[in-house]
Design a protein around this motif. Structure first.
Motif: not given
Ligand code: ZN
Length: 384
Positions: A250-253, A351-356
């Motif tokens: 969730k910290d990078v979401l 819920d959201g996205f995680v990007f490289t």
């Protein structure tokens, strides 16, 4: 940079020559050229035989690893040969520690075998014993002129002993360092065992750099530099994995942006949406409001025309995950799929996205970033 050519299969193991082998004939010609005299063919022949011998010793070493791996039921993908060394690519680890130790020890043992064959042959020669005394004390003078056979046998003995002993130094990524890591893994765990082997790699490598300067030996310098940089890279990789394990997903979401980019949108509109966020990647939707892929800010600014549709410039690929996923595992999946990021779902809802890009920022330890963190509003900065 990493180009290499397949020269064939040796005992069933695909074997490749690295492009830097092209430098070998050039180096031989340079070494054999003498101003005023021209090219000395005796020197060309001599250096060609020496490099061929070296090539064979390294090949035998790598075959030792590859064939032992096969005997342990592990696939040896290929052998790559460099002018001053080589590598056997063994992608998977064997099941048992002793098998791993055996695979890594087999390279140096193959060199020991060559030395053991050369030793009696050399002693059998009239000047053999003098050659051995000469190698045992390099500061002594060779009192007899050795024959060609004696010289070649002497080199076979000396080089293979050096290859065996050198590779058994407990410094990652040398065989000795890998054996040490395999032995420590059981009691210390994977991560700590890697830290011990790579820190030893850096320390021993630095020591060897010092030694190479004293001996003014450029080959040793290069090898030592290779050990230090490889160990540092592996140490850093371990640190990165640890960072990712420790960080909650969730910290990078990034939550879904309020205004959506559609594949049919113009590049100009997408640029406006990018100007409202610090995200470097945005999700792209179809006209039916289904997530379709990702578009990168850089790509739109660099190569896209204003009136062109986003459709031409985005990547219609992504992977999915859930908020409970482990960030390390998710990052590995993103990298393996070679996509910009993952769509993260919670209870079936996006819920959201995680990007490289965001994960890279998390792993970035550059001094600039450190400085930025130091100057961030939460910490007092000088003069504030
Ligand atoms: Zn080896």
């Amino acid at each position: 940079m990493f180009r290499s050519w397949r020269i064939g299969r040796i005992f069933g193991v695909p074997t490749e020559l690295h492009w830097s082998f092209l430098l070998v004939p050039v180096a031989i010609l340079v070494y054999s050229y003498e101003t005023g005299v021209g090219l000395r063919w005796s020197q060309v022949r001599w250096w060609s035989s020496i490099t061929t011998l070296l090539f064979v010793f390294v090949l035998v070493h790598e075959l030792g690893h590859a064939l032992t791996a096969k005997a342990c039921g592990v696939r040896a993908e290929k052998i790559i040969l460099f002018p001053l060394g080589g590598g056997a690519l063994i992608p998977t680890e064997p099941e048992r520690v002793w098998q791993e130790v055996l695979i890594y020890a087999a390279g140096p043992l193959a060199n020991v075998l060559l030395a053991v064959i050369a030793l009696p042959l050399l002693l059998w020669q009239p000047g053999g014993w003098y050659m051995i005394q000469f190698y045992l004390n390099p500061f002594s003078n060779l009192i007899v002129a050795p024959t060609l056979t004696e010289q070649l046998l002497g080199i076979t003995l000396a080089v293979n002993v050096v290859l065996a002993v050198g590779n058994l130094l407990p410094a990652y990524p040398l065989d000795g360092g890998r054996i040490l890591r395999a032995l420590l893994k059981h009691s210390l765990g994977d991560r700590r065992a890697t830290v011990v082997a790579t820190v030893l790699g850096i320390l021993i490598g630095l020591g060897l750099i010092g030694l190479s300067i004293r001996l003014s030996d450029p080959v040793l310098s290069l090898s030592a530099l290779f050990i230090v940089s490889f160990s540092a890279l592996e140490l850093n990789r371990g640190w990165q994995r640890r960072q990712l394990q420790r960080t909650a997903l969730k910290d990078v979401l990034r939550p879904p942006p309020p205004d959506r980019v559609y594949a049919s949108d113009t590049v100009a509109r997408a640029r406006v949406l990018f100007s409202r966020t610090d995200a470097r990647v945005l999700p792209v939707y179809t006209n039916w409001n289904e997530l379709s892929g990702f578009v990168e800010r850089e790509v739109l600014h660099r190569e896209a025309g204003r009136e062109e549709p986003v459709r031409l410039h985005y990547e219609a690929e992504y992977i999915t995950g859930t908020v409970e996923d482990d960030l390390l595992e998710l990052t590995e999946r993103i990298v393996a799929a070679d996509v910009y990021g993952a769509a993260i779902y919670r209870g079936g809802v996006l819920d959201g996205f995680v990007f490289t890009e965001d994960v890279i920022v998390l792993l970035d330890r550059s001094p600039r970033r450190f400085y930025k963190r130091f100057r961030s509003p939460t910490s007092p900065s000088p003069g504030a």
